[in-house]
Design an enzyme around this catalytic site. Structure first.
Site, PDB file in Angstrom:
ATOM      1  N   HIS A   9     -51.209 -57.837 -25.805  1.00  8.56           N
ATOM      2  CA  HIS A   9     -52.760 -57.741 -26.174  1.00  8.56           C
ATOM      3  C   HIS A   9     -53.014 -56.317 -26.296  1.00  8.56           C
ATOM      4  O   HIS A   9     -52.117 -55.401 -25.912  1.00  8.56           O
ATOM      5  CB  HIS A   9     -53.789 -58.520 -25.556  1.00  8.56           C
ATOM      6  CG  HIS A   9     -53.795 -57.910 -23.936  1.00  8.56           C
ATOM      7  ND1 HIS A   9     -52.740 -57.678 -23.302  1.00  8.56           N
ATOM      8  CD2 HIS A   9     -54.440 -57.358 -23.353  1.00  8.56           C
ATOM      9  CE1 HIS A   9     -52.938 -57.326 -21.970  1.00  8.56           C
ATOM     10  NE2 HIS A   9     -54.254 -57.087 -22.091  1.00  8.56           N
TER      11      HIS A   9
ATOM     12  N   HIS B 223     -55.040 -53.946 -24.688  1.00  5.02           N
ATOM     13  CA  HIS B 223     -55.496 -53.204 -23.842  1.00  5.02           C
ATOM     14  C   HIS B 223     -54.432 -51.929 -23.670  1.00  5.02           C
ATOM     15  O   HIS B 223     -53.171 -52.143 -23.579  1.00  5.02           O
ATOM     16  CB  HIS B 223     -55.434 -53.884 -22.522  1.00  5.02           C
ATOM     17  CG  HIS B 223     -56.897 -54.575 -22.507  1.00  5.02           C
ATOM     18  ND1 HIS B 223     -57.036 -55.705 -21.846  1.00  5.02           N
ATOM     19  CD2 HIS B 223     -58.012 -54.358 -23.226  1.00  5.02           C
ATOM     20  CE1 HIS B 223     -58.342 -56.172 -21.851  1.00  5.02           C
ATOM     21  NE2 HIS B 223     -59.058 -55.234 -22.681  1.00  5.02           N
TER      22      HIS B 223
ATOM     23  N   ASP C  21     -53.011 -50.465 -21.265  1.00 10.93           N
ATOM     24  CA  ASP C  21     -51.909 -50.450 -20.198  1.00 10.93           C
ATOM     25  C   ASP C  21     -50.722 -51.425 -20.830  1.00 10.93           C
ATOM     26  O   ASP C  21     -49.699 -51.558 -20.094  1.00 10.93           O
ATOM     27  CB  ASP C  21     -52.342 -50.919 -18.915  1.00 10.93           C
ATOM     28  CG  ASP C  21     -52.984 -52.242 -18.853  1.00 10.93           C
ATOM     29  OD1 ASP C  21     -53.702 -52.882 -20.088  1.00 10.93           O
ATOM     30  OD2 ASP C  21     -52.959 -53.013 -17.978  1.00 10.93           O
ATOM     31  N   HIS C  22     -50.894 -52.010 -22.174  1.00 12.36           N
ATOM     32  CA  HIS C  22     -49.782 -52.658 -22.774  1.00 12.36           C
ATOM     33  C   HIS C  22     -49.395 -51.976 -24.025  1.00 12.36           C
ATOM     34  O   HIS C  22     -48.310 -52.671 -24.493  1.00 12.36           O
ATOM     35  CB  HIS C  22     -50.406 -53.921 -22.896  1.00 12.36           C
ATOM     36  CG  HIS C  22     -50.668 -54.888 -21.716  1.00 12.36           C
ATOM     37  ND1 HIS C  22     -49.704 -55.639 -20.960  1.00 12.36           N
ATOM     38  CD2 HIS C  22     -51.846 -54.651 -20.716  1.00 12.36           C
ATOM     39  CE1 HIS C  22     -50.215 -56.078 -19.828  1.00 12.36           C
ATOM     40  NE2 HIS C  22     -51.459 -55.514 -19.896  1.00 12.36           N
TER      41      HIS C  22
ATOM     42  N   HIS D 239     -57.570 -64.181 -21.609  1.00  8.17           N
ATOM     43  CA  HIS D 239     -58.171 -62.974 -21.045  1.00  8.17           C
ATOM     44  C   HIS D 239     -59.428 -62.488 -21.640  1.00  8.17           C
ATOM     45  O   HIS D 239     -59.908 -63.270 -22.592  1.00  8.17           O
ATOM     46  CB  HIS D 239     -57.009 -62.257 -21.601  1.00  8.17           C
ATOM     47  CG  HIS D 239     -57.060 -60.688 -20.730  1.00  8.17           C
ATOM     48  ND1 HIS D 239     -57.244 -60.519 -19.655  1.00  8.17           N
ATOM     49  CD2 HIS D 239     -56.640 -59.488 -21.336  1.00  8.17           C
ATOM     50  CE1 HIS D 239     -56.901 -59.156 -19.103  1.00  8.17           C
ATOM     51  NE2 HIS D 239     -56.668 -58.548 -20.286  1.00  8.17           N
TER      52      HIS D 239
ATOM     53  N   ASP E  28     -51.798 -60.673 -17.946  1.00  8.33           N
ATOM     54  CA  ASP E  28     -53.330 -60.645 -18.578  1.00  8.33           C
ATOM     55  C   ASP E  28     -53.711 -62.019 -18.847  1.00  8.33           C
ATOM     56  O   ASP E  28     -54.366 -62.284 -19.997  1.00  8.33           O
ATOM     57  CB  ASP E  28     -53.415 -59.423 -19.459  1.00  8.33           C
ATOM     58  CG  ASP E  28     -52.978 -58.229 -18.806  1.00  8.33           C
ATOM     59  OD1 ASP E  28     -51.945 -58.091 -17.888  1.00  8.33           O
ATOM     60  OD2 ASP E  28     -53.818 -57.274 -18.940  1.00  8.33           O
TER      61      ASP E  28
ATOM     62  N   HIS F 170     -47.628 -57.012 -12.643  1.00 12.73           N
ATOM     63  CA  HIS F 170     -48.894 -56.529 -13.313  1.00 12.73           C
ATOM     64  C   HIS F 170     -49.878 -56.774 -11.837  1.00 12.73           C
ATOM     65  O   HIS F 170     -50.862 -57.096 -11.999  1.00 12.73           O
ATOM     66  CB  HIS F 170     -49.603 -57.391 -14.229  1.00 12.73           C
ATOM     67  CG  HIS F 170     -50.610 -56.969 -14.863  1.00 12.73           C
ATOM     68  ND1 HIS F 170     -52.025 -56.827 -14.339  1.00 12.73           N
ATOM     69  CD2 HIS F 170     -50.643 -56.230 -16.267  1.00 12.73           C
ATOM     70  CE1 HIS F 170     -52.710 -56.138 -15.441  1.00 12.73           C
ATOM     71  NE2 HIS F 170     -51.850 -55.798 -16.400  1.00 12.73           N
TER      72      HIS F 170
END
Ligand SMILES: [Zn+2]
Ligand SMILES: [Zn+2]
Length: 302
Positions: A61, A63, A65-66, A138, A206, A265
């Site tokens: 996805h 976000h 942090d990914h 999520h 997530d 995570h």
């Protein structure tokens, strides 16, 4: 054989002792990366794995942090003299997101092909991996991925003879070729027994615990699942921010009957994941608190 490395185990932000959650898989000369937050290229260097054979990058996805480490990964791949096309897989809008990030990495010596996921469940065959992408739950559209390496059946001489296959074609059919011969179409199943158990790894992060995760994790040798919160009393935050507690991940592993569970995570506030593992192991005994650069070599049975 399938080599798996959990490059990092952090959520939200990289920490001095914990890179962001990302998975790297290697099979038959091709590497596949799932997610690349800030710093993932350093984790790859620390592990000593190479950038050049990365043929596929899957994104769960959008976000930060990914995916915020993507420009650096692409530049590192370019610096490793990669010229072959790269395939990227991710939710709808992937091409736009990647091209926006690429404003700071415009010149690459390889092309990027995009596969945008639009269905709740999609199967792709890419570079020797069978990839099952499945939608999870999520704050924004997010997918989990199962990576499978199928294994053909054993060569069956009796079957080859019964199907009247000339001996000189046996090995080509055994290797998976389909051939035209004297007006007949000869297929590998004419010389092979039933398919044998392959290798399977499922990765999801997530998300709340949802049925699609169980459905896709069934049959996995290894199940890598998010565990944002160690304390079960944090379940309200897990619901609010659409993440999971360790125990919820354990319940998924038990329901799917996987071989082994690795948690990842972690919340930046969670310093000692191991402290919460006894409760998880009461639910699913074969559970391990993931650590950065933890890896496994999965091999076919016998
Ligand atoms: Zn995250
Ligand atoms: Zn997220």
């Amino acid at each position: 054989m399938l080599d798996i490395c959990l490059l990092g185990t952090g959520g939200m932000m990289p920490l001095p002792y914990r890179w962001l959650t990302s998975l790297m898989a290697r099979h038959n000369g091709s590497s596949l990366l799932v997610d690349c937050g800030e710093g993932t290229q350093i984790a790859i260097r620390e592990k000593g794995w190479s950038f050049k054979p990365i043929d596929t990058i899957c994104i769960t996805h959008f976000h930060g942090d990914h995916i915020s480490g993507l420009p650096g990964i692409l530049l590192a791949m370019g610096n490793s003299d990669r010229t072959e096309d790269l395939t990227m897989v991710g939710p709808r809008g992937l091409e736009k997101v990647v091209n926006s990030l690429r404003v700071i990495a415009p010149e690459l010596p390889f092309k990027i092909k995009f596969i945008e996921l639009t269905q709740p469940q999609e199967r792709l065959e890419l570079n020797g991996f069978t990839i099952d992408a499945f939608k999870v739950n999520h704050k924004i559209t997010c997918y989990g991925y199962s990576l499978s390496i199928p294994r053909a059946g054993m060569f069956d001489v009796g079957k080859a003879q019964a199907n009247d296959i000339p001996k000189l074609l046996w090995s080509r059919l055994q290797k998976g070729e389909t051939l035209e011969y004297e007006g007949r179409t000869l297929t590998p199943d004419m010389v092979l027994g039933a398919p044998r158990k392959g290798l399977k790894v499922t990765y999801t992060t997530d998300t709340r615990p949802v049925q699609s995760i169980i459905d896709n994790a069934i049959g996995s040798d290894l199940f890598i699942c998010e565990g944002m919160y160690g304390e079960k009393s944090d379940v309200n935050n897990a619901v609010k921010y659409k993440h999971m507690t360790f125990e919820e991940a354990g319940e998924l592993a038990r329901a799917a009957g996987v071989g082994e569970l690795w948690l990842t995570h972690y919340s930046p506030a969670l310093n000692y994941p191991e402290n919460f593992m006894d409760d998880v192991r009461r639910i699913f005994p074969n559970a391990i608190a993931g650590k950065d650069k933890m890896s496994a070599e999965l091999s076919f049975e016998d």
